[in-house]
Structure formats: structure tokens, C-alpha cells
Motif scaffolding. Structure first.
Motif, short mmCIF file in Angstrom:
data_model
loop_
_atom_site.label_atom_id
_atom_site.label_comp_id
_atom_site.label_asym_id
_atom_site.label_seq_id
_atom_site.Cartn_x
_atom_site.Cartn_y
_atom_site.Cartn_z
N ILE A 1 30.40 42.59 65.87
CA ILE A 1 29.41 43.36 66.64
C ILE A 1 30.00 44.72 66.99
O ILE A 1 31.22 44.93 66.90
N LEU A 2 29.13 45.62 67.38
CA LEU A 2 29.57 46.87 68.00
C LEU A 2 29.29 46.68 69.49
O LEU A 2 28.18 46.91 69.96
N ALA A 3 30.33 46.22 70.20
CA ALA A 3 30.13 45.85 71.60
C ALA A 3 29.88 47.09 72.47
O ALA A 3 30.56 48.11 72.33
N LEU A 4 28.90 46.96 73.33
CA LEU A 4 28.56 48.01 74.31
C LEU A 4 29.07 47.64 75.69
O LEU A 4 29.25 48.49 76.55
N SER A 5 29.27 46.33 75.89
CA SER A 5 29.76 45.87 77.19
C SER A 5 30.68 44.67 76.99
O SER A 5 30.60 43.97 75.97
N ALA A 6 31.56 44.46 77.96
CA ALA A 6 32.45 43.30 77.93
C ALA A 6 32.52 42.73 79.34
O ALA A 6 32.73 43.48 80.30
N ASP A 7 32.31 41.42 79.42
CA ASP A 7 32.31 40.72 80.71
C ASP A 7 31.37 41.42 81.71
O ASP A 7 31.73 41.62 82.87
N GLY A 8 30.22 41.81 81.20
CA GLY A 8 29.17 42.37 82.04
C GLY A 8 29.37 43.83 82.43
O GLY A 8 28.55 44.39 83.16
N LYS A 9 30.44 44.43 81.92
CA LYS A 9 30.72 45.82 82.29
C LYS A 9 30.57 46.72 81.06
O LYS A 9 31.12 46.41 80.00
N ALA A 10 29.81 47.80 81.21
CA ALA A 10 29.63 48.73 80.09
C ALA A 10 30.98 49.34 79.71
O ALA A 10 31.79 49.67 80.58
N LEU A 11 31.22 49.44 78.39
CA LEU A 11 32.48 49.99 77.90
C LEU A 11 32.42 51.51 77.88
O LEU A 11 31.51 52.09 77.30
N GLY A 12 33.40 52.15 78.50
CA GLY A 12 33.37 53.62 78.62
C GLY A 12 34.47 54.29 77.82
O GLY A 12 35.41 53.65 77.32
#
Ligand SMILES: Nc1nc2c(c(=O)[nH]1)N[C@H]1C(S)=C(S)[C@@H](COP(=O)(O)O)O[C@H]1N2
Ligand SMILES: [Mo]
Length: 184
Positions: free
Chosen positions: A138-149
Motif C-alpha cells: 500500500i501507499l500508507a497515508l496514516s499509521a496507528d491512526g496518525k497521518a504520516l507527515g
């Protein structure tokens, strides 16, 4: 009578705008592009690399004739999938969510044998069409409910389980801060 129907029309437009929300305006310049798919893109929505506008791509010494761009909202609007994984050096399991890379390439009408995933720091692992067809990453946008910045692993992190592609060794190849995917 005329004034009444004008009012009704204005109200209908206002209600529609509220219902559609900001996502409906994505891609019109209101939101920045976060991912550009380049190379063999059948229905491009942008033209060749512009040395001034595309400063980062230009600095990476890459070239492309056409591409298909995505904003964050456009990626969020695709079907989302969650990957739960823990690689040896990690302090804990991560549960990350985002669109499948296969889906992103499909939406971008991008097809080819070689898929280069390029990160903002220049890291650029290459995958085969067979790797993508495994449909594990996947192209993850969030991890453990937190948006990746940016500064972390975001805004887009290529992530999948330990059997994501041929020859995988740990999380090597799983690029964080992905900005471009080139398909040839
Ligand atoms: N953007 C980016 N992603 C990357 C890398 C990198 O240098 N840049 N290194 C890769 C490699 S080789 C590994 S093993 C894992 C973990 O990298 P680390 O050991 O530097 O944390 O991230 C992968 N993703
Ligand atoms: Mo690595």
C-alpha cells in the motif's frame, strides 16, 4: 417570482457545496499534489517536467514527458487497505492504512514492466510488474491512526508484509516519503 427562483438556485448551490465538502474541490489548485505518476501513463493530466516548477524532480535529474498527479484527498478517496506488520528492527507492530499501489497505478492508467518508486531523499527502489501484481503493498497515508507527515515517513509510505516482492530483505525497498512513481 424571478427573485424567488434565483434565491432557490443560490440555496441549492450553497447546499451542494457544503455536502460535497473540500474533497470535491481537490485538484483545482486548492490542494497541493503529493504524488506524481510518470512514464507510461495512458491518460495523463500533466505534461513534461518543468525545470523551474518541478524543482525537486529537476534536482533529481529525472525527466518525463507526461504524468498523472494525486492530491491527498484524491488518494484518500480511493479504496483504503490496512497492513499490519513488524520488521525486525522495529520497536513495535505498525498498523498502516492507504490505497494499494496497484490501485493507484490503475487510476493513473499506468502500465509497464518496471515500476520505480522514488522518495524525496532520492531513494528509489525498482519493482517489477509481477511484484505489483502480488498486490501486497500500500501507499500508507496514516499509521496507528496518525497521518504520516513530512519529516516522518509521510506523506506516503510504501508498506507491505514480509513477502511483498521478490527478493525482499526486511523493510529494505519499502520507501518512505514517496513523491513519484515512474512506470516503464
Ligand atoms: N525514503 C527512504 N526510504 C527508505 C530508505 C531510505 O534511505 N530512504 N531506506 C530503506 C531501507 S534500505 C531500509 S532497510 C528501511 C529502513 O531504513 P533504516 O534502517 O535507515 O531505518 O527503509 C527503507 N526505506
Ligand atoms: Mo536497508
Amino acid at each position: 417570482m424571478l427573485r424567488k427562483s434565483f434565491f432557490a438556485l443560490a440555496l441549492a448551490v450553497a447546499v451542494t457545496c457544503v455536502l460535497l465538502g473540500p474533497d470535491a474541490r481537490a485538484g483545482d489548485g486548492a490542494e497541493p499534489v503529493i504524488l506524481t505518476v510518470t512514464g507510461n501513463v495512458e491518460k495523463p493530466n500533466r505534461g513534461p517536467l518543468d525545470p523551474f516548477e518541478d524543482a525537486v524532480f529537476s534536482h533529481m535529474d529525472i525527466k518525463f514527458e507526461k504524468g498523472f498527479t494525486f492530491t491527498l484527498s484524491e488518494l484518500k478517496a480511493l479504496p483504503q487497505r490496512t497492513v499490519k506488520v513488524r520488521y525486525p528492527d522495529w520497536p513495535r507492530e505498525v498498523s498502516a492504512t492507504g490505497p494499494a499501489i496497484s490501485e493507484v497505478l490503475k487510476v493513473a492508467s499506468a502500465e509497464g514492466k518496471k515500476i520505480l518508486v522514488q522518495a524525496i531523499d532520492g531513494y528509489a527502489p525498482e519493482f517489477t510488474a509481477e511484484d505489483i501484481a502480488r498486490d501486497k503493498m500500500i501507499l500508507a497515508l496514516s499509521a496507528d491512526g496518525k497521518a504520516l507527515g513530512l519529516g516522518g515517513r509521510g506523506p506516503l509510505w510504501l508498506l507491505g508484509p514480509t513477502d511483498s516482492f521478490a527478493g525482499q530483505e526486511g523493510d529494505g525497498g519499502l520507501a518512505w516519503s514517496v513523491v513519484r512513481i515512474d512506470v516503464q
